[in-house]
Structures are given as structure tokens and as C-alpha cells.
Design a protein around this motif. Structure first.
Motif, PDB file in Angstrom:
ATOM      1  N   GLY A 257       0.790  -1.233   0.000  1.00 50.81           N
ATOM      2  CA  GLY A 257       0.000   0.000   0.000  1.00 50.81           C
ATOM      3  C   GLY A 257       0.817   1.276   0.000  1.00 50.81           C
ATOM      4  N   GLU A 258       2.156   1.141   0.008  1.00 53.70           N
ATOM      5  CA  GLU A 258       2.976   2.356  -0.091  1.00 53.70           C
ATOM      6  C   GLU A 258       2.836   2.934  -1.482  1.00 53.70           C
ATOM      7  OE1 GLU A 258       5.156   3.616   2.497  1.00 53.70           O
ATOM      8  OE2 GLU A 258       3.613   2.361   3.425  1.00 53.70           O
ATOM      9  N   VAL A 259       2.942   4.258  -1.602  1.00 53.90           N
ATOM     10  CA  VAL A 259       2.897   4.862  -2.932  1.00 53.90           C
ATOM     11  C   VAL A 259       3.988   5.917  -3.058  1.00 53.90           C
ATOM     12  CG1 VAL A 259       0.392   4.553  -3.131  1.00 53.90           C
ATOM     13  CG2 VAL A 259       1.299   6.742  -2.331  1.00 53.90           C
ATOM     14  N   GLU A 260       4.333   6.200  -4.290  1.00 56.82           N
ATOM     15  CA  GLU A 260       5.221   7.327  -4.559  1.00 56.82           C
ATOM     16  C   GLU A 260       4.459   8.240  -5.508  1.00 56.82           C
ATOM     17  OE1 GLU A 260       8.935   6.192  -6.273  1.00 56.82           O
ATOM     18  OE2 GLU A 260       9.322   8.249  -6.970  1.00 56.82           O
ATOM     19  N   SER A 261       4.286   9.486  -5.074  1.00 61.36           N
ATOM     20  CA  SER A 261       3.446  10.380  -5.870  1.00 61.36           C
ATOM     21  C   SER A 261       3.534  11.779  -5.305  1.00 61.36           C
ATOM     22  CB  SER A 261       1.988   9.899  -5.790  1.00 61.36           C
ATOM     23  OG  SER A 261       1.121  10.897  -6.282  1.00 61.36           O
ATOM     24  N   PRO A 262       3.418  12.781  -6.147  1.00 54.48           N
ATOM     25  CA  PRO A 262       3.349  14.150  -5.613  1.00 54.48           C
ATOM     26  C   PRO A 262       2.121  14.313  -4.710  1.00 54.48           C
ATOM     27  CG  PRO A 262       3.558  14.172  -8.027  1.00 54.48           C
ATOM     28  CD  PRO A 262       3.349  12.752  -7.617  1.00 54.48           C
ATOM     29  N   LEU A 263       1.142  13.431  -4.843  1.00 53.90           N
ATOM     30  CA  LEU A 263      -0.085  13.542  -4.038  1.00 53.90           C
ATOM     31  C   LEU A 263      -0.001  12.719  -2.759  1.00 53.90           C
ATOM     32  CD1 LEU A 263      -2.772  12.904  -6.822  1.00 53.90           C
ATOM     33  CD2 LEU A 263      -1.618  15.036  -6.248  1.00 53.90           C
ATOM     34  N   GLU A 264       1.150  12.073  -2.565  1.00 51.64           N
ATOM     35  CA  GLU A 264       1.279  11.083  -1.498  1.00 51.64           C
ATOM     36  C   GLU A 264       0.630  11.522  -0.178  1.00 51.64           C
ATOM     37  OE1 GLU A 264       5.316   9.890  -1.183  1.00 51.64           O
ATOM     38  OE2 GLU A 264       4.943   8.788   0.688  1.00 51.64           O
ATOM     39  N   LYS A 265       0.955  12.755   0.261  1.00 50.16           N
ATOM     40  CA  LYS A 265       0.474  13.231   1.569  1.00 50.16           C
ATOM     41  C   LYS A 265      -1.055  13.311   1.623  1.00 50.16           C
ATOM     42  CE  LYS A 265       2.667  17.270   1.865  1.00 50.16           C
ATOM     43  NZ  LYS A 265       3.486  17.348   0.648  1.00 50.16           N
ATOM     44  N   HIS A 266      -1.645  13.528   0.413  1.00 52.38           N
ATOM     45  CA  HIS A 266      -3.099  13.745   0.397  1.00 52.38           C
ATOM     46  C   HIS A 266      -3.896  12.458   0.235  1.00 52.38           C
ATOM     47  CE1 HIS A 266      -2.190  18.016  -0.056  1.00 52.38           C
ATOM     48  NE2 HIS A 266      -1.296  17.636  -0.949  1.00 52.38           N
ATOM     49  N   LEU A 267      -3.224  11.352   0.086  1.00 56.87           N
ATOM     50  CA  LEU A 267      -3.948  10.097  -0.154  1.00 56.87           C
ATOM     51  C   LEU A 267      -4.036   9.298   1.130  1.00 56.87           C
ATOM     52  CD1 LEU A 267      -2.353   8.882  -3.538  1.00 56.87           C
ATOM     53  CD2 LEU A 267      -4.623   9.875  -3.191  1.00 56.87           C
ATOM     54  N   SER A 268      -5.227   9.110   1.626  1.00 60.61           N
ATOM     55  CA  SER A 268      -5.383   8.311   2.848  1.00 60.61           C
ATOM     56  C   SER A 268      -5.167   6.845   2.498  1.00 60.61           C
ATOM     57  CB  SER A 268      -6.801   8.502   3.400  1.00 60.61           C
ATOM     58  OG  SER A 268      -7.718   7.890   2.514  1.00 60.61           O
ATOM     59  N   PRO A 269      -4.832   6.010   3.516  1.00 61.87           N
ATOM     60  CA  PRO A 269      -4.639   4.579   3.226  1.00 61.87           C
ATOM     61  C   PRO A 269      -5.859   3.982   2.538  1.00 61.87           C
ATOM     62  CG  PRO A 269      -3.959   5.100   5.463  1.00 61.87           C
ATOM     63  CD  PRO A 269      -4.571   6.352   4.914  1.00 61.87           C
TER      64      PRO A 269
END
Ligand code: ASP
Length: 481
Positions: A257-269
Motif C-alpha cells: 500500500g505504499e505509494v510514490e506520488s506528488p499527491l502522497e500526503k493527500h492520499l489516505s490509506p
């Protein structure tokens, strides 16, 4: 005796295309070009045999004619005998083949040259060739079935390949929803998916705003796209913006469930999990998203889907995936000119309640169909209008006044007074078909003497200037000498 040619006469050459076209007679000696044009010959021979055996009559129609609109600009030819008058080169033999139906030739075809003055691209020339055919007393299914049989015959005879018919029939709206375009390529997945539910409660300002404005959030999953570099993603975003999108959001999925993305902080689990589930994506895949007006999101993602499939080699060579696109809207809105225009041509039969032509043109569908192969539109056709009153109503809906309709198409309306049979047809493009068969990137590779993008023929230098005396004879004066 032969001089040393300006480039090597062999398959793999670096020579610039313009140089090749300037010496096309040498370029055509290369085995790859010989194979391509001989295959084209074989295809046309097979078409003739196939249609002849089914009672079709080959007919020629005039090149010097009146405007037959197919949505492009006309080429005009000034008349010497009728000073001040012009012929238009046919954009297609559409009206003429309909007249042949009124004339009792129930099955017609022609290897027809068509002329459309529009910008040239890899799959467009100012003049091109289509297999133009028309049949009387048919319904849509009859035309589709005959075309399928013909294409299966050509693939068998020319390539030794069996293609499975019937081909899938996809409604236009479904194509746009799943592929972002009606140039459907079924050789790979990466279908477009709605992500509005995933982001219904998003904390991300731009997504919230788009949803609030009635926009769409749509995405595709790129299988094993986790290896996409940031610079590549930037380039894709740039392209998305050139197509009118505000941006391109990307998420690379990692393990657990880890992600790498400029939106990372805004994406809840839970959003991460739902995003992956909605797209059927797993660790190692990439997700690309566009939040915008639905038309923009579809167009951008549809183009990205095809481009990524090309770059990543997702389409298998030798995989021939034909399909039909059906149930087109009759009209498209031309916002630049503030008017409705036909998605096909104005002679297409509307489906359903004809009352909607006046009350709600946007809701009318057309008995029109496109045959598409591997993301390339091979051709379109339709069941036609065969009643003058209905044809007039369609002209009205298109804003073509009664007087103007009479002047341009009066001869067709008149013909419809004499017992026209119901009829329909189709016109697959032969250049595109041959290009696909030989695996060429451009239709120029299957045309003996094509033009380059500027509309120039590098071999002869056409178009060229003419003598003042010739202009004089035609009663013409150049305003921009
Ligand atoms: N006239 C159409 C075209 O050239 C084809 C057709 O409707 O048969 O695209």
C-alpha cells in the motif's frame, strides 16, 4: 547505364523522406517498397474478385463534380467553358453512389479516389483511395456482415491470417467511456476508469474543485509502470497539458500500500486501497489520472493509453483486433462556429424518433458505423436517408436553408421523388488498410507517389505556378501573386 543513386537501394536506409520522394522511382526499387505496393495490388485484385462474385457492379463516377461534403475543404477547378463557375473534386462519391441506387444498380462499388483539402498527417493525404460501396434494400447488419466477410477474405488471401468474425460492436458512448476515443485499440487493457467514488471525500483541493464543478476524475493503470521515470512522467504531463488538461496526476504503487506520488500526503490509506482496487492495479504498476471536464479527461487519457502501449510494446504484432463502433450521435456541436454539424455526413439516416431533429438534436443517434482496426479508423458508412422530406429536415437542423439545399443538393432531392430504394453502404480506406497490412507507419509507404506534409510532391514540384495566359483563359486574377 546508371549513375550512382543518391541513396542505397536496400531496405534499411537512413535517407531523408523528402530525398526518397524526390527520387521515388529509385525509392520504389527497394524490396520493402516493392513488397508493399505489390501487396496493395493483390488486395485490390481480391476486392474486385470478392465483390464481383457477389453481384457488385464496378462503376466510375466523375472527378469534376459538385461539392459532396464530408467535412473537409473542397478542391475547386475553374471552368473555362462556364467562366466564373467551378467544379469541386469529390470528397467522396457519396451522392453519386446514392443516385446509382435510385438508378437500379443494387450493388455498386468503386476503387474511388477522394480529394479533401485538409492538413496532411501520417494517415492523411490530399487525395486518397477508398473502396466505396453501396447496397439497396439492406439494413445495417447486412452491410456489417458483408464488410466482415470481405475483410476476413482479404486477411486470408493477402496475409494468410484467419480473423474471427463477427467483430465486436461497441456503442460510441461505451468507446469514449472505456477508451477515451472511438479509434479503439483492443489489443491491450489500460481501460479508462471513473475515480469519482474513490475521491468522493478527498482532501485534495484541485480534485474537490473539479468534482464540485461537475468535472470528472478518471484514470488508467499502466501495468508494470512503476518503473516510469520522473522525467518521463513530466513529459507525459506536458503532453496532457498540450491537449488542454490542467495537469496529470501520477501514483506509483509500491509494496504494502505504499505509494510514490506528488499527491502522497493527500492520499489516505483507504483511498490508496480503493484507487488500486478500482483500477485493478497492484504493486509495481503506475496510475495516471486526469481531473478535468469529462471530454478533456477522456481525450487526454485515451491518447496517453495509446502512446504508452506503443512505447511499452503492449500490442502484439500480428494481433488483428477489428471492431465496429456503432450508435454514433447524429450531430456534433461546432463551438467555433456555433452550430450543429453531422458526425458522419448529412445523408446518414437518423435513428429513433425523427421529431428530436428539431426538439433535441443532441440526442439523435445515427445509423452510422465505423470499422476500426488496432486503433485505426479504416472507414465509415451508414444507412442513408432515402426520403426527400426527411433529408430536408436534416438540412434544416444543420442550418442549411431550403434555398441553399436546393442549389447544392436539389438534384438528389429530385431523384428521391422517383421511388428511391432504402440503401446503405460503407467506404474503407485502401491506403490505411494496405499500410496496416504491411506494418507501415504512414500511408505514404503504400502510395506510389505521395505528397509531403506541405502538400508538395517533391518529385515533380507540384503544385506549381501557371502561365498568365492560362489564368486569363480562365478569367482568373491572383490577388496574392
Ligand atoms: N462517404 C463516406 C466517406 O467517404 C463513406 C460512406 O458513408 O459510405 O467517408
Amino acid at each position: 547505364m546508371a549513375e550512382t543513386p543518391p541513396f542505397l537501394i536496400e531496405d534499411e536506409i537512413e535517407a531523408d523522406e523528402e530525398l526518397r520522394l524526390r527520387h521515388r522511382y529509385l525509392d520504389l526499387r527497394r524490396p520493402v517498397m516493392q513488397r508493399a505496393l505489390r501487396l496493395r495490388h493483390k488486395m485490390i485484385r481480391e476486392i474486385r474478385g470478392f465483390l464481383d462474385a457477389r453481384g457488385f457492379v464496378e462503376m466510375e463516377t466523375p472527378i469534376l463534380f459538385k461539392s459532396t461534403p464530408e467535412g473537409a475543404r473542397d478542391f475547386l477547378v475553374p471552368s473555362r467553358l462556364q467562366p466564373g463557375s467551378f467544379y469541386a473534386l469529390p470528397q467522396s462519391p457519396q451522392i453519386l453512389k446514392q443516385l446509382l441506387m435510385v438508378a437500379g444498380f443494387e450493388r455498386y462499388y468503386q476503387i474511388a479516389r477522394c480529394f479533401r483539402d485538409e492538413d496532411l498527417r501520417a494517415d492523411r493525404q490530399l487525395e486518397f483511395t477508398q473502396l466505396d460501396l453501396e447496397m439497396s434494400f439492406v439494413e445495417r447488419e447486412d452491410v456489417l456482415a458483408l464488410t466482415e466477410e470481405l475483410l476476413a477474405h482479404l486477411w486470408r488471401e493477402c496475409l494468410g491470417v484467419e480473423v474471427a468474425a463477427p467483430f465486436p460492436r461497441l456503442p460510441y458512448a461505451e468507446c469514449i467511456r472505456r477508451f477515451g476515443t472511438d479509434h479503439v485499440d483492443l489489443r491491450y487493457g489500460m481501460e479508462l476508469t471513473d475515480l469519482e467514488e474513490v475521491f468522493a471525500g478527498t482532501g485534495l483541493g484541485i480534485f474537490r474543485k473539479v468534482l464540485g464543478d461537475g468535472g470528472a476524475i478518471r484514470g488508467i493503470a499502466v501495468p508494470r509502470g512503476g518503473d516510469l521515470h520522473h522525467s518521463h512522467l513530466k513529459r507525459l504531463e506536458q503532453q496532457a497539458m498540450e491537449r488542454g488538461a490542467n495537469g496529470l496526476a501520477w501514483v506509483l504503487l509500491r509494496e504494502r500500500g505504499e505509494v510514490e506520488s506528488p499527491l502522497e500526503k493527500h492520499l489516505s490509506p483507504s483511498e490508496r486501497a480503493r484507487l488500486a482496487r478500482a483500477l485493478g492495479a497492484g504493486p509495481g504498476d503506475a496510475v495516471l489520472m486526469v481531473a478535468d471536464r469529462p471530454a478533456v479527461a477522456n481525450e487526454v487519457l485515451g491518447a496517453l493509453r495509446m502512446q504508452l502501449a506503443r512505447e511499452r510494446g503492449l500490442a502484439r504484432e500480428g494481433d488483428w483486433r477489428f471492431c465496429w463502433v456503432v450508435d454514433y450521435p447524429f450531430f456534433g456541436w461546432n463551438s467555433a462556429e456555433d452550430r450543429w454539424e453531422p458526425m458522419h455526413h448529412p445523408f446518414t439516416m437518423p435513428a429513433g424518433d425523427p421529431g428530436a431533429l428539431e426538439s433535441d438534436p443532441g440526442s439523435v443517434t445515427a445509423l452510422a458505423y465505423d470499422i476500426v482496426l488496432n486503433g485505426v479508423e479504416l472507414g465509415s458508412g451508414s444507412i442513408r436517408i432515402h426520403r426527400a422530406d426527411l433529408q430536408r429536415r436534416v438540412f434544416d437542423a444543420l442550418g442549411i436553408s431550403g434555398e441553399r439545399a436546393q442549389e447544392r443538393f436539389g438534384f438528389l432531392l429530385e431523384a428521391f421523388r422517383y421511388g428511391p430504394p432504402p440503401h446503405g453502404g460503407i467506404a474503407p480506406g485502401l491506403d490505411r488498410m494496405a499500410a496496416l497490412m504491411v506494418g507501415a507507419d504512414s500511408i505514404r509507404d503504400v502510395i506510389a507517389f505521395p505528397k509531403i506534409q506541405s502538400g508538395v510532391d517533391p518529385l515533380s514540384g507540384a503544385p506549381g505556378r501557371v502561365d498568365a495566359a492560362q489564368l486569363e483563359e480562365l478569367g482568373l486574377r491572383l490577388s496574392r501573386p
